[in-house]
Design a protein around this motif. Structure first.
Motif, PDB file in Angstrom:
ATOM      1  N   ARG A  93      50.464  23.898  37.829  1.00  0.00           N
ATOM      2  CA  ARG A  93      51.705  23.958  38.588  1.00  0.00           C
ATOM      3  C   ARG A  93      51.941  25.332  39.213  1.00  0.00           C
ATOM      4  O   ARG A  93      52.170  25.463  40.395  1.00  0.00           O
ATOM      5  CB  ARG A  93      52.887  23.588  37.678  1.00  0.00           C
ATOM      6  CG  ARG A  93      52.910  22.122  37.264  1.00  0.00           C
ATOM      7  CD  ARG A  93      53.340  21.232  38.423  1.00  0.00           C
ATOM      8  NE  ARG A  93      54.686  21.529  38.859  1.00  0.00           N
ATOM      9  CZ  ARG A  93      55.793  21.072  38.288  1.00  0.00           C
ATOM     10  NH1 ARG A  93      55.691  20.302  37.206  1.00  0.00           N
ATOM     11  NH2 ARG A  93      56.979  21.368  38.762  1.00  0.00           N
ATOM     12  N   ARG A  94      51.940  26.391  38.395  1.00  0.00           N
ATOM     13  CA  ARG A  94      52.146  27.740  38.914  1.00  0.00           C
ATOM     14  C   ARG A  94      51.208  28.680  38.192  1.00  0.00           C
ATOM     15  O   ARG A  94      50.984  28.547  36.991  1.00  0.00           O
ATOM     16  CB  ARG A  94      53.594  28.186  38.720  1.00  0.00           C
ATOM     17  CG  ARG A  94      54.601  27.306  39.431  1.00  0.00           C
ATOM     18  CD  ARG A  94      55.996  27.911  39.368  1.00  0.00           C
ATOM     19  NE  ARG A  94      56.135  29.029  40.302  1.00  0.00           N
ATOM     20  CZ  ARG A  94      57.096  29.941  40.211  1.00  0.00           C
ATOM     21  NH1 ARG A  94      57.947  29.908  39.221  1.00  0.00           N
ATOM     22  NH2 ARG A  94      57.186  30.916  41.099  1.00  0.00           N
ATOM     23  N   ASN A  95      50.682  29.662  38.921  1.00  0.00           N
ATOM     24  CA  ASN A  95      49.712  30.552  38.300  1.00  0.00           C
ATOM     25  C   ASN A  95      50.375  31.818  37.753  1.00  0.00           C
ATOM     26  O   ASN A  95      51.578  32.043  37.931  1.00  0.00           O
ATOM     27  CB  ASN A  95      48.587  30.901  39.289  1.00  0.00           C
ATOM     28  CG  ASN A  95      49.089  31.651  40.522  1.00  0.00           C
ATOM     29  OD1 ASN A  95      50.018  32.447  40.441  1.00  0.00           O
ATOM     30  ND2 ASN A  95      48.463  31.382  41.666  1.00  0.00           N
TER      31      ASN A  95
ATOM     32  N   GLU B  21      52.273  34.132  40.299  1.00  0.00           N
ATOM     33  CA  GLU B  21      53.537  33.558  40.751  1.00  0.00           C
ATOM     34  C   GLU B  21      54.620  33.675  39.673  1.00  0.00           C
ATOM     35  O   GLU B  21      55.770  34.025  39.956  1.00  0.00           O
ATOM     36  CB  GLU B  21      53.337  32.100  41.137  1.00  0.00           C
ATOM     37  CG  GLU B  21      52.475  31.902  42.375  1.00  0.00           C
ATOM     38  CD  GLU B  21      52.073  30.453  42.581  1.00  0.00           C
ATOM     39  OE1 GLU B  21      51.826  30.080  43.740  1.00  0.00           O
ATOM     40  OE2 GLU B  21      52.010  29.687  41.591  1.00  0.00           O
ATOM     41  N   VAL B  22      54.235  33.364  38.440  1.00  0.00           N
ATOM     42  CA  VAL B  22      55.195  33.420  37.334  1.00  0.00           C
ATOM     43  C   VAL B  22      55.644  34.855  37.100  1.00  0.00           C
ATOM     44  O   VAL B  22      56.834  35.129  36.897  1.00  0.00           O
ATOM     45  CB  VAL B  22      54.579  32.809  36.057  1.00  0.00           C
ATOM     46  CG1 VAL B  22      55.482  33.047  34.849  1.00  0.00           C
ATOM     47  CG2 VAL B  22      54.350  31.310  36.250  1.00  0.00           C
ATOM     48  N   THR B  23      54.688  35.784  37.133  1.00  0.00           N
ATOM     49  CA  THR B  23      55.033  37.197  36.936  1.00  0.00           C
ATOM     50  C   THR B  23      55.992  37.677  38.020  1.00  0.00           C
ATOM     51  O   THR B  23      56.975  38.367  37.738  1.00  0.00           O
ATOM     52  CB  THR B  23      53.764  38.075  36.943  1.00  0.00           C
ATOM     53  OG1 THR B  23      52.859  37.608  35.928  1.00  0.00           O
ATOM     54  CG2 THR B  23      54.099  39.530  36.671  1.00  0.00           C
TER      55      THR B  23
ATOM     56  N   LEU C 222      60.094  27.642  34.727  1.00  0.00           N
ATOM     57  CA  LEU C 222      59.159  28.255  35.670  1.00  0.00           C
ATOM     58  C   LEU C 222      58.074  27.299  36.145  1.00  0.00           C
ATOM     59  O   LEU C 222      57.257  27.652  36.987  1.00  0.00           O
ATOM     60  CB  LEU C 222      58.504  29.474  35.007  1.00  0.00           C
ATOM     61  CG  LEU C 222      59.417  30.694  34.841  1.00  0.00           C
ATOM     62  CD1 LEU C 222      58.852  31.641  33.777  1.00  0.00           C
ATOM     63  CD2 LEU C 222      59.586  31.415  36.168  1.00  0.00           C
ATOM     64  N   ALA C 223      58.059  26.112  35.584  1.00  0.00           N
ATOM     65  CA  ALA C 223      57.055  25.107  35.953  1.00  0.00           C
ATOM     66  C   ALA C 223      55.639  25.629  35.756  1.00  0.00           C
ATOM     67  O   ALA C 223      54.795  25.589  36.651  1.00  0.00           O
ATOM     68  CB  ALA C 223      57.261  24.646  37.395  1.00  0.00           C
TER      69      ALA C 223
ATOM     70  N   ARG D  37      52.792  33.301  28.763  1.00  0.00           N
ATOM     71  CA  ARG D  37      52.460  34.397  27.841  1.00  0.00           C
ATOM     72  C   ARG D  37      51.689  35.496  28.552  1.00  0.00           C
ATOM     73  O   ARG D  37      51.888  36.681  28.282  1.00  0.00           O
ATOM     74  CB  ARG D  37      51.666  33.849  26.654  1.00  0.00           C
ATOM     75  CG  ARG D  37      52.511  33.019  25.702  1.00  0.00           C
ATOM     76  CD  ARG D  37      51.740  32.632  24.458  1.00  0.00           C
ATOM     77  NE  ARG D  37      52.514  31.713  23.649  1.00  0.00           N
ATOM     78  CZ  ARG D  37      52.150  30.467  23.350  1.00  0.00           C
ATOM     79  NH1 ARG D  37      50.995  29.991  23.816  1.00  0.00           N
ATOM     80  NH2 ARG D  37      52.925  29.704  22.601  1.00  0.00           N
ATOM     81  N   ARG D  38      50.796  35.120  29.462  1.00  0.00           N
ATOM     82  CA  ARG D  38      50.063  36.127  30.229  1.00  0.00           C
ATOM     83  C   ARG D  38      51.022  36.942  31.085  1.00  0.00           C
ATOM     84  O   ARG D  38      50.898  38.173  31.195  1.00  0.00           O
ATOM     85  CB  ARG D  38      49.010  35.460  31.117  1.00  0.00           C
ATOM     86  CG  ARG D  38      47.796  34.914  30.382  1.00  0.00           C
ATOM     87  CD  ARG D  38      46.801  34.352  31.378  1.00  0.00           C
ATOM     88  NE  ARG D  38      46.345  35.364  32.322  1.00  0.00           N
ATOM     89  CZ  ARG D  38      45.892  35.115  33.543  1.00  0.00           C
ATOM     90  NH1 ARG D  38      45.835  33.855  33.985  1.00  0.00           N
ATOM     91  NH2 ARG D  38      45.485  36.094  34.328  1.00  0.00           N
TER      92      ARG D  38
END
Length: 241
Positions: free
Chosen positions: A8-10, A13-15, A43-44, A51-52
């Protein structure tokens, strides 16, 4: 609750999203972030990806994590060694004004000894201009220039460098949002007029080469700002600002 597919999101993007939330003031300094499972859903992304991202932000000093207790905004324990820029980036508006209250009165005192006549003329010009600023953005620009002119007048490259790093937060969204609230709450013209008087008191003390008076005038100015920031923060939290 089902796990969100990893596709979904890498991580990047999440960071980036988490950084944006932090910058926007979604959480207060040292406030606990939501549990990982809830954040991953919002955050999908997968919990592994989350965690990363949290690990990246922790390495930057944006957050800190305590096994069994959760994840918290800001730098961790005081004995952790973090780069100055990381500490500044993660600082709250409260942290900034408290640090300025320690540093800038001493800087004004140093300027009282070292300032040239041209420095004092520039300070006086900027102090006067803050009282007639047409809007908040003009006021913020002039106020920043005024305080920088005092640092420059110290003629001490190390003090100037430390000051420049300290006030780097002024350009960040959290400070801008709070100072904008202060400016609006204090009815703009009245606020600018009051700050001009405080600014001019600092200039006159420096012009008189009176270190004690310069220290006192800067302390009075920043103490007034601290009080207004606290009031604005209370208003922002309650939704009234």
């Amino acid at each position: 609750m089902n796990e969100i597919p990893a596709s979904r999101r890498n991580h990047a993007e999440v960071t980036a999203t988490l950084r944006g939330w932090i910058e926007a003031g979604r959480w207060q300094p040292q406030e606990a972030l939501p549990p990982e499972r809830a954040l991953a859903v919002e955050l999908a992304c997968s919990r592994e990806t989350l965690r990363r991202a949290l690990h990246t932000l922790s390495a930057e000093g944006q957050i800190w994590r305590h096994q069994g207790k959760g994840t918290f905004l800001g730098p961790g324990a005081a004995d952790r060694t973090l780069p100055l820029q990381v500490l500044i980036e993660s600082a709250s508006t409260h942290d900034l004004i408290e640090a300025r209250l320690v540093f800038e009165p001493a800087l004004a005192a140093a300027a009282a000894l070292a300032a040239k006549d041209s420095d004092i003329s520039r300070m006086r010009e900027l102090a006067t201009a803050t009282g007639t600023a047409a809007n908040w953005r003009d006021y913020e620009r002039l106020d920043d220039a005024f305080h920088r002119s005092i640092a420059q007048a110290s003629a001490n490259a190390l003090l100037i460098g430390l000051y420049t790093n300290l006030v780097a937060m002024r350009g960040r969204a959290r400070w801008q949002r709070h100072h904008d609230a202060v400016y609006r709450k204090a009815q703009k013209l009245e606020y600018a007029t009051a700050q001009r008087a405080l600014h001019l008191a600092i200039v006159e003390a420096i012009a008189a080469r009176d270190q004690t008076a310069a220290h006192r005038a800067m302390t009075e100015h920043l103490t007034a700002i601290r009080r207004l920031l606290r009031e604005a923060e209370d208003g922002l939290r309650s939704g009234r600002a």
